[in-house]
Design an enzyme around this catalytic site. Sequence first.
Site, PDB file in Angstrom:
ATOM      1  N   LYS A   1      -8.712 -15.871  37.129  1.00  0.00           N
ATOM      2  CA  LYS A   1      -8.178 -14.826  36.250  1.00  0.00           C
ATOM      3  C   LYS A   1      -8.541 -15.121  34.798  1.00  0.00           C
ATOM      4  O   LYS A   1      -8.755 -16.287  34.424  1.00  0.00           O
ATOM      5  CB  LYS A   1      -6.658 -14.690  36.410  1.00  0.00           C
TER       6      LYS A   1
ATOM      7  N   LYS B   1      -1.653 -24.875  36.589  1.00  0.00           N
ATOM      8  CA  LYS B   1      -1.652 -25.464  35.252  1.00  0.00           C
ATOM      9  C   LYS B   1      -1.703 -26.999  35.314  1.00  0.00           C
ATOM     10  O   LYS B   1      -2.397 -27.626  34.515  1.00  0.00           O
ATOM     11  CB  LYS B   1      -0.442 -24.980  34.448  1.00  0.00           C
TER      12      LYS B   1
ATOM     13  N   LYS C   1      -5.581 -16.755  28.419  1.00  0.00           N
ATOM     14  CA  LYS C   1      -5.763 -17.050  26.988  1.00  0.00           C
ATOM     15  C   LYS C   1      -5.957 -18.544  26.736  1.00  0.00           C
ATOM     16  O   LYS C   1      -6.486 -18.936  25.720  1.00  0.00           O
ATOM     17  CB  LYS C   1      -4.629 -16.468  26.141  1.00  0.00           C
TER      18      LYS C   1
HETATM   19  N1  AQP Z   1      -5.832 -11.885  33.906  1.00  0.00           N
HETATM   20  C1  AQP Z   1      -4.798 -11.060  33.743  1.00  0.00           C
HETATM   21  N2  AQP Z   1      -4.870  -9.773  34.141  1.00  0.00           N
HETATM   22  C2  AQP Z   1      -3.830  -8.928  33.966  1.00  0.00           C
HETATM   23  N3  AQP Z   1      -2.658  -9.300  33.372  1.00  0.00           N
HETATM   24  C3  AQP Z   1      -2.549 -10.574  32.945  1.00  0.00           C
HETATM   25  N4  AQP Z   1      -1.565 -11.251  32.328  1.00  0.00           N
HETATM   26  C4  AQP Z   1      -1.957 -12.513  32.100  1.00  0.00           C
HETATM   27  N5  AQP Z   1      -3.207 -12.698  32.558  1.00  0.00           N
HETATM   28  C5  AQP Z   1      -3.603 -11.518  33.096  1.00  0.00           C
HETATM   29  C6  AQP Z   1      -0.270 -10.676  32.006  1.00  0.00           C
HETATM   30  O1  AQP Z   1      -0.042 -10.790  30.610  1.00  0.00           O
HETATM   31  C7  AQP Z   1       1.364 -10.933  30.403  1.00  0.00           C
HETATM   32  C8  AQP Z   1       1.630 -12.026  29.432  1.00  0.00           C
HETATM   33  O2  AQP Z   1       1.328 -13.261  30.019  1.00  0.00           O
HETATM   34  P1  AQP Z   1       1.894 -14.587  29.378  1.00  0.00           P
HETATM   35  O3  AQP Z   1       1.345 -14.767  28.036  1.00  0.00           O
HETATM   36  O4  AQP Z   1       3.368 -14.577  29.419  1.00  0.00           O
HETATM   37  O5  AQP Z   1       1.413 -15.742  30.304  1.00  0.00           O
HETATM   38  P2  AQP Z   1       0.351 -15.791  31.413  1.00  0.00           P
HETATM   39  O6  AQP Z   1       0.708 -14.875  32.520  1.00  0.00           O
HETATM   40  O7  AQP Z   1       0.246 -17.241  31.810  1.00  0.00           O
HETATM   41  O8  AQP Z   1      -0.952 -15.268  30.666  1.00  0.00           O
HETATM   42  P3  AQP Z   1      -2.249 -16.062  30.251  1.00  0.00           P
HETATM   43  O9  AQP Z   1      -3.115 -15.157  29.461  1.00  0.00           O
HETATM   44  O10 AQP Z   1      -2.865 -16.711  31.442  1.00  0.00           O
HETATM   45  O11 AQP Z   1      -1.672 -17.150  29.272  1.00  0.00           O
HETATM   46  P4  AQP Z   1      -1.726 -18.730  29.344  1.00  0.00           P
HETATM   47  O12 AQP Z   1      -3.173 -19.078  29.385  1.00  0.00           O
HETATM   48  O13 AQP Z   1      -1.040 -19.140  28.090  1.00  0.00           O
HETATM   49  O14 AQP Z   1      -0.983 -19.168  30.563  1.00  0.00           O
HETATM   50  C9  AQP Z   1       2.014 -11.156  31.771  1.00  0.00           C
HETATM   51  O15 AQP Z   1       2.608  -9.944  32.218  1.00  0.00           O
HETATM   52  C10 AQP Z   1       0.851 -11.512  32.632  1.00  0.00           C
HETATM   53  O16 AQP Z   1       1.070 -11.174  33.988  1.00  0.00           O
END
Ligand code: AQP
Length: 327
Positions: free
Chosen positions: A192, A110, A195
């Site tokens: 990966k 990040k 969002k």
């Molecule tokens: N690419 C992925 N494949 C499978 N699972 C995923 N998760 C995130 N990306 C993938 C799972 O979604 C859950 C919620 O995640 P989060 O919102 O707490 O934060 P994150 O892991 O940082 O997810 P993002 O989508 O990448 O959000 P941002 O961009 O805000 O950081 C978790 O169980 C995560 O493992």
Amino acid sequence: MRILSGIRSSGQLTIANYLGAISQFIALQNEHECFYFIADLHAITTPYDPKTFSHNVLDVAAMYLAFGLDPLKTTMFLQSLIPEHTQLQWLLATITPMGELERMTQYKEKTHQGDPADVGLFMYPVLMAADILLYKPQAVPVGEDQVQHVELTRSIAEKFNKRFGETFPLPEPKTLDKAFSRIKSLQDPAKKMSKSDDNQKASIGLMDTPEQIRAKMKSAVTDSKKDIVFNPNKKPAISNLLTIASGFSGLPITMLEQQFKGASYADFKMAVADMIIEKLTPMHEKYYELIKDKKKLKNLLVDHSHKAQVIASETLKEVQEKMGLAL
Ligand code: AQP
């Protein structure tokens, strides 16, 4: 078994959040005692707009429910309504080595992608350890990117138990189906799906319209050669699309390979888009119904947070006593 997990309210959820997390949450609620929360305190560790923030929180709540989370079976709470999370975070921070936090991939990724290297983002895994340990769950369902944080939680819990006496059971990171634990970006299968990816075409949002889904699938990158086979090393893009197709259709990948033998990449991508649309359309209808009544959603979150706080405050009290903080 007690299960706990959360999702950051940091923008529109993606199909990766659904396949890697929400679908697992829903599957587990019939067999286990489940606690799922909206991680708003984690969401403010990266840039956000305060004006739309509370909408994001209700959005995640409505989505949990629209996908089938049953509030009679499951506790769905809001992290910031329970001050014990940040209180325990501080206590755990006093036994967390800096070096462990510096190793965390999410922090490195990040800050590398331009997010400010603030202390809040650096401390994210300690807050996550507090989120988990307050409820003493046996398992934490997460996608692959969060496994490292659950492992750090285990090591903090072990350290606490050793120093202050047996307190926390060691939580296991739980991935129901490993195939869905790391869905890749549609524009770069080495990354990966996330969002917060700046490239709008890299992910499919759970609230995207059928037109947006088809357009994003159309522009999804593919691999060389024309065959539709699962081989993550040689054909990472097509393998990712097959994984998504399997998650949304419920069909095994081998059956999908048969089904699309000889099909063009363009036809295959449109078929995957249709599978996603078929699953999301009924969820959208429920979501729009739920989001109309914001007051009801808020009341539900407040009620469930009170329920969760009973457990959180007991654990915090136990920790404070063991650390010598109680008079
Ligand atoms: N690419 C992925 N494949 C499978 N699972 C995923 N998760 C995130 N990306 C993938 C799972 O979604 C859950 C919620 O995640 P989060 O919102 O707490 O934060 P994150 O892991 O940082 O997810 P993002 O989508 O990448 O959000 P941002 O961009 O805000 O950081 C978790 O169980 C995560 O493992």
